[in-house]
Design an enzyme around this catalytic site. Structure first.
Site, PDB file in Angstrom:
ATOM      1  N   HIS A 371      32.197  64.653 139.527  1.00 50.16           N
ATOM      2  CA  HIS A 371      31.092  64.029 138.812  1.00 50.16           C
ATOM      3  C   HIS A 371      31.546  62.838 137.973  1.00 50.16           C
ATOM      4  CE1 HIS A 371      27.013  63.802 137.804  1.00 50.16           C
ATOM      5  NE2 HIS A 371      26.760  65.055 137.448  1.00 50.16           N
ATOM      6  N   ASP A 375      27.640  60.355 141.066  1.00 50.81           N
ATOM      7  CA  ASP A 375      26.466  60.829 140.330  1.00 50.81           C
ATOM      8  C   ASP A 375      25.682  61.830 141.181  1.00 50.81           C
ATOM      9  OD1 ASP A 375      26.999  59.196 138.112  1.00 50.81           O
ATOM     10  OD2 ASP A 375      25.905  57.502 139.001  1.00 50.81           O
TER      11      ASP A 375
END
Length: 400
Positions: A371, A375
């Site tokens: 992450h 995204d």
């Protein structure tokens, strides 16, 4: 006197563990004869005799850790005296004559992969006929024996004594192999370093299964290889990675390295642990080329013949737990990669289409991603593109 040295182990590998010696001091050997196997954190390396002669000395024993160019042993050059023939013994008791012929080779060290498989399946080595040098049992011999058994042979261990036994007497302590140590370290590092998250989707495999059924015979006849599922998933992933490049990237300090190519890692389970050989430039390869390369790498992995070059440079990984029956799991990233796709078991399920209940072959997909660079929107879009390509493979032809 000729020295037996540790060969070059490959990039980033500086040491190995002596796994198995197939000869002992005093044995006559010929040039290029297999002497021992070294186990590194990634591959198993075979060491052959640099010259003909007699094993004069073994310097590094089994279990010892050695570095590059370290001396493993010494060979006294020359033809070497043949091993002395044992004197003819007196007739053995009747019971001894009933021992299996395999016992004659009891001093021959079996292949490590064969020993692991026999231990896991509870197979008595004396019941397996070895096809290797001097009757050495290879992995293929164990598999053939398992097929002839039809099932794991019944245990011949004596009945357990009455009364409870202490737990320590029923435990076995085994040193972790270099490969297992590396797997443990890298996977834990991945959890500690990456901001790992997993997103899920499901795909209707009807279209892919119909194509395979229709063209599998023609495909195999033309290309000499079976049409499997992995080529479809590899092509679908390369298609999706072109649209979502951050999934095909890695973090290096304060920079992101975007890969303008796809080196697809294919996770393969072997008797010694998980390895990830790489199909290089998968985005440029055809279905047939991908299937052939995956098949070759899979066989090399199961036989412990993968090289460092076979497993380096991956940019994205596919892990197929479905072949073992997994219905759902969250794969762990293969650092420094930023994405890994987990495949699972194809299972018929009732789905609703146009208000009607229908049965479809469904598979869950799981994308684990870092992450820090990917995204949520990018991760979900990637899975959707893979799903769309598999449910309608024509999209791959039209780059949609």
């Amino acid at each position: 006197m000729t020295q037996i040295k540790v060969p070059t182990l490959g990039e980033s590998v500086s040491e190995a563990t002596v796994a198995t010696w197939f000869v002992k001091e005093g044995d006559a050997v010929s040039q290029d004869q297999l002497l021992c196997e070294l186990e590194t954190d990634k591959v198993t390396v075979e060491v052959s005799a640099p010259a003909s002669g007699t094993i004069a000395k073994i310097v590094a024993g089994e279990g010892d850790t050695v570095g590059i160019d370290a001396i493993l042993g010494e060979i006294a050059e020359g033809a070497g005296a043949p091993a002395a023939k044992p004197e003819k013994a007196a007739p053995a008791p009747a019971a001894a004559t009933e021992a299996p012929a395999a016992s004659a080779a009891k001093d021959v060290e079996n292949a490590p992969s064969a020993k692991v498989m026999m231990a896991e399946k509870g197979i008595d080595p004396s019941s397996v006929a070895g096809s290797g040098r001097d009757g050495r049992i290879m992995k293929e011999d164990v598999m053939a024996a398992m097929n002839s058994f039809g099932a794991s042979p019944a245990s011949t261990a004596p009945a357990a004594p009455s009364g409870p036994r202490p737990d320590s007497a029923r435990e076995e302590r085994v040193k972790m192999t270099k490969l297992r140590q590396t797997i443990a370290r890298r996977l834990k590092e991945s959890q500690n370093t990456a901001a790992m998250l997993t997103t899920y989707n499901e795909v209707d495999m009807t279209a892919v299964m119909d194509i395979r059924k229709e063209y599998k015979d023609i495909f195999q006849k033309k290309h000499g290889v079976k049409l499997g599922f992995m080529s479809f998933f590899t092509k679908a992933c390369t298609h999706a990675l072109a649209e979502i490049p951050e999934v095909n990237s890695e973090i290096d300090g304060n920079e992101i390295i975007y890969k303008n190519y796809v080196n697809m890692g294919i996770a393969v389970g072997t008797p010694t642990g998980l390895v990830v050989p790489v199909v290089r430039d998968a985005h440029q390869k055809s279905f047939a080329e991908i299937e052939k390369e995956i098949g070759t790498l899979g066989l090399k992995g199961r036989d412990g013949k993968l090289s460092m070059a076979d497993m380096s440079g991956g940019s994205f990984t596919i892990s197929n737990g479905g072949v073992y029956g997994s219905l759902m799991s969250s794969p762990i990233l293969n650092p420094p990669q930023s994405g890994i796709l987990g495949l699972h078991k194809i299972q018929d399920r009732v789905m609703v289409e146009n208000g009607q209940m229908v049965i479809r072959p469904m598979m869950y997909l799981a994308l684990s991603y870092d992450h820090r660079v990917v995204d949520g929107k990018g991760a979900v879009t990637f899975l959707v593109r893979v799903k769309e390509a598999l449910e309608d493979p024509r999209r791959l032809l039209m780059d949609l």
